[in-house]
Design a protein around this motif. Structure first.
Motif, mmCIF file in Angstrom:
data_model
loop_
_atom_site.group_PDB
_atom_site.id
_atom_site.type_symbol
_atom_site.label_atom_id
_atom_site.label_comp_id
_atom_site.label_asym_id
_atom_site.label_seq_id
_atom_site.Cartn_x
_atom_site.Cartn_y
_atom_site.Cartn_z
ATOM 1 N N MET A 19 54.136 1.089 -17.987
ATOM 2 C CA MET A 19 54.017 1.783 -16.716
ATOM 3 C C MET A 19 53.375 3.151 -16.888
ATOM 4 O O MET A 19 52.565 3.591 -16.062
ATOM 5 C CB MET A 19 55.416 1.924 -16.091
ATOM 6 C CG MET A 19 55.509 2.842 -14.897
ATOM 7 S SD MET A 19 55.728 4.617 -15.326
ATOM 8 C CE MET A 19 57.329 4.626 -16.102
ATOM 9 N N VAL A 20 53.708 3.844 -17.960
ATOM 10 C CA VAL A 20 53.185 5.186 -18.197
ATOM 11 C C VAL A 20 51.671 5.150 -18.357
ATOM 12 O O VAL A 20 50.929 5.912 -17.715
ATOM 13 C CB VAL A 20 53.846 5.804 -19.443
ATOM 14 C CG1 VAL A 20 53.162 7.124 -19.811
ATOM 15 C CG2 VAL A 20 55.332 6.030 -19.198
ATOM 16 N N VAL A 21 51.182 4.271 -19.208
ATOM 17 C CA VAL A 21 49.740 4.189 -19.464
ATOM 18 C C VAL A 21 48.996 3.723 -18.211
ATOM 19 O O VAL A 21 47.930 4.252 -17.869
ATOM 20 C CB VAL A 21 49.453 3.263 -20.655
ATOM 21 C CG1 VAL A 21 47.950 3.085 -20.852
ATOM 22 C CG2 VAL A 21 50.088 3.819 -21.921
ATOM 23 N N MET A 24 48.751 6.629 -15.871
ATOM 24 C CA MET A 24 47.724 7.559 -16.340
ATOM 25 C C MET A 24 46.335 7.063 -15.959
ATOM 26 O O MET A 24 45.472 7.850 -15.554
ATOM 27 C CB MET A 24 47.828 7.722 -17.857
ATOM 28 C CG MET A 24 49.072 8.449 -18.329
ATOM 29 S SD MET A 24 49.320 8.277 -20.124
ATOM 30 C CE MET A 24 47.801 8.972 -20.779
ATOM 31 N N ALA A 25 46.105 5.775 -16.095
ATOM 32 C CA ALA A 25 44.804 5.200 -15.760
ATOM 33 C C ALA A 25 44.493 5.377 -14.278
ATOM 34 O O ALA A 25 43.353 5.686 -13.897
ATOM 35 C CB ALA A 25 44.768 3.722 -16.144
ATOM 36 N N GLN A 26 45.506 5.187 -13.438
ATOM 37 C CA GLN A 26 45.312 5.405 -11.997
ATOM 38 C C GLN A 26 44.975 6.861 -11.698
ATOM 39 O O GLN A 26 44.071 7.165 -10.925
ATOM 40 C CB GLN A 26 46.564 4.998 -11.225
ATOM 41 C CG GLN A 26 46.787 3.508 -11.101
ATOM 42 C CD GLN A 26 47.913 3.173 -10.133
ATOM 43 O OE1 GLN A 26 48.235 3.949 -9.233
ATOM 44 N NE2 GLN A 26 48.516 2.014 -10.312
ATOM 45 N N PHE A 36 44.959 14.325 -21.419
ATOM 46 C CA PHE A 36 46.335 13.924 -21.678
ATOM 47 C C PHE A 36 46.662 14.022 -23.162
ATOM 48 O O PHE A 36 45.866 13.603 -24.012
ATOM 49 C CB PHE A 36 46.567 12.477 -21.237
ATOM 50 C CG PHE A 36 46.354 12.230 -19.773
ATOM 51 C CD1 PHE A 36 47.346 12.526 -18.852
ATOM 52 C CD2 PHE A 36 45.156 11.701 -19.310
ATOM 53 C CE1 PHE A 36 47.157 12.299 -17.498
ATOM 54 C CE2 PHE A 36 44.952 11.466 -17.965
ATOM 55 C CZ PHE A 36 45.957 11.767 -17.049
ATOM 56 N N LEU A 37 47.830 14.581 -23.467
ATOM 57 C CA LEU A 37 48.437 14.469 -24.786
ATOM 58 C C LEU A 37 49.544 13.432 -24.654
ATOM 59 O O LEU A 37 50.498 13.637 -23.896
ATOM 60 C CB LEU A 37 49.034 15.804 -25.248
ATOM 61 C CG LEU A 37 48.081 16.993 -25.384
ATOM 62 C CD1 LEU A 37 48.848 18.218 -25.872
ATOM 63 C CD2 LEU A 37 46.944 16.671 -26.327
ATOM 64 N N ALA A 307 53.656 2.062 -11.848
ATOM 65 C CA ALA A 307 52.446 2.808 -12.218
ATOM 66 C C ALA A 307 52.001 3.747 -11.110
ATOM 67 O O ALA A 307 51.597 4.887 -11.368
ATOM 68 C CB ALA A 307 51.331 1.827 -12.566
ATOM 69 N N ASN A 308 52.102 3.287 -9.872
ATOM 70 C CA ASN A 308 51.723 4.134 -8.748
ATOM 71 C C ASN A 308 52.620 5.366 -8.664
ATOM 72 O O ASN A 308 52.155 6.479 -8.396
ATOM 73 C CB ASN A 308 51.801 3.341 -7.441
ATOM 74 C CG ASN A 308 51.458 4.181 -6.229
ATOM 75 O OD1 ASN A 308 50.350 4.654 -6.082
ATOM 76 N ND2 ASN A 308 52.442 4.369 -5.349
#
Length: 356
Positions: A19-21, A24-26, A36-37, A307-308
């Motif tokens: 979900m985190v990645v 981030m992509a969104q 991003f780190l 993700a959203n």
């Protein structure tokens, strides 16, 4: 807006790290200049990043095989969590490598590590947790949501300053309305600390806020104020009640629409409006609790966010960092009267009246 760097705990949250990645992509699509780190298990995260070619150039992956569990106590996080994905993300803010840190992990551990690593900013006695909530008028914010169980008048006044600065930077309102959550709107209702905080805010007339007095619980989702201020115990109970009520409402409406053929037809005719209601009440569209009052920005995403929702938390982080929220809080604090000066020589506070 200058380029923003966000430190992210990749391993925190019920659905992490996928979900985190994905979140981030969104966010990367909307904020292509953001860097991003990413802190977490390198082998796992490399595979996920390979699925998002547009995101990979913006990510600096930092490996750690340590993470904070959802049931870890704050004391445990302080003892052995400094080199966890959560601790390292916060440390990146402390070291100036990142403008803000985000985690969907353990709230208590995140607060403990953030306070220990970043420390409380001058002029703030206690940090507070703030989060947006949906209302009839759009969106308001409530604080504190659990960081401080008991608060005095000075704490509540400081929360009002921090909350109004948040609304100015994130929600774009130049002069937010501020109210204290109370058992009644009359001046004699409530605890001494609440009424003393009201007096502080009435005298802080140079602040860019409109203090409207007291608001009862049913006024939160009615949108009676942009900023609702309360202690952490009351705020946490209120937030969980609002979230539970929103979920119940959605389930009851869905059940009603399935109860008969005619109601199913009614659903087809009103589907667009029903979806709009669900979107407005969806916690993922209001995600991003923030620890205010620290020498650095830390955002707490819902643990169960999708993700959203995580992308929404990133958006909140970018708004705060890009509009220099910490500077605004420091400037506004200078315009709050000191509690001792305000109450010195004032009429004695009468005993609390009972709720009606």
């Amino acid at each position: 807006m200058s380029k923003i760097t966000i430190a992210i705990d990749a391993m925190g949250g019920d659905k992490a790290p996928d979900m985190v990645v994905a979140g981030m992509a969104q966010a990367r699509i909307l904020y292509p200049e953001t860097r991003f780190l990413l802190f977490g298990d390198e082998a796992c995260l490399n595979g996920l990043l390979d699925e998002h070619d547009a995101l990979k150039p913006a990510v600096d992956l930092r490996h750690t095989d340590k993470s904070i569990a959802g049931d870890d106590k704050p004391s445990q996080a302080l003892r052995r969590g400094r080199d966890s994905s959560m601790g390292l993300a916060i440390q990146a803010v402390k070291d100036g490598e990142a403008d803000v840190a985000i985690s969907a992990g353990n709230t208590g551990a995140l607060m403990a590590l953030a306070k220990f690593i970043l420390r409380t900013m001058p002029g703030i006695d206690r940090p507070a947790l703030i989060s947006p909530v949906p209302t009839l008028k759009g969106e308001s914010v409530v604080l504190d949501l659990g960081a401080n169980v008991e608060c005095d008048a000075g704490n509540l006044a400081q929360f009002a300053v921090m909350g109004s600065a948040y609304v100015r930077t994130v929600l774009g309102q130049s002069r937010p309305s501020v109210a204290l959550l109370n058992v009644g709107v009359e001046e004699l209702k409530g605890k001494d600390s609440i009424r003393e905080a009201a007096e502080l805010l009435r005298q802080a007339d140079h602040l860019p806020i409109e203090f409207t007095g007291f608001v009862e619980g049913d006024g939160i989702m009615a949108g009676e104020a942009d900023v609702i201020v309360t202690d952490g115990f009351t705020g946490n109970v209120a937030l969980k009640t609002l979230e539970g009520t929103a979920k119940l409402l959605g389930q009851l409406i869905e059940r009603a629409f399935r109860s008969s053929r005619s109601s199913k037809l009614g659903y087809l005719l009103s589907r667009q409006g029903f979806q709009s209601l669900r979107d407005h009440l969806d916690p993922n569209n209001h995600n991003g609790g923030v620890f205010l009052g620290l020498n650095g920005l830390v955002v707490k995403s819902h643990g169960g966010a999708n993700a959203n929702g995580f992308a929404t938390a990133i958006s909140t982080a970018i708004d705060m960092a890009g509009n220099d929220l910490i500077r605004l809080i420091r400037e506004d604090l200078e315009n709050i009267p000191h509690l001792d000066e305000t109450l010195d020589g004032a009429e004695p506070v009468q005993s609390s009246a009972q709720a009606s």
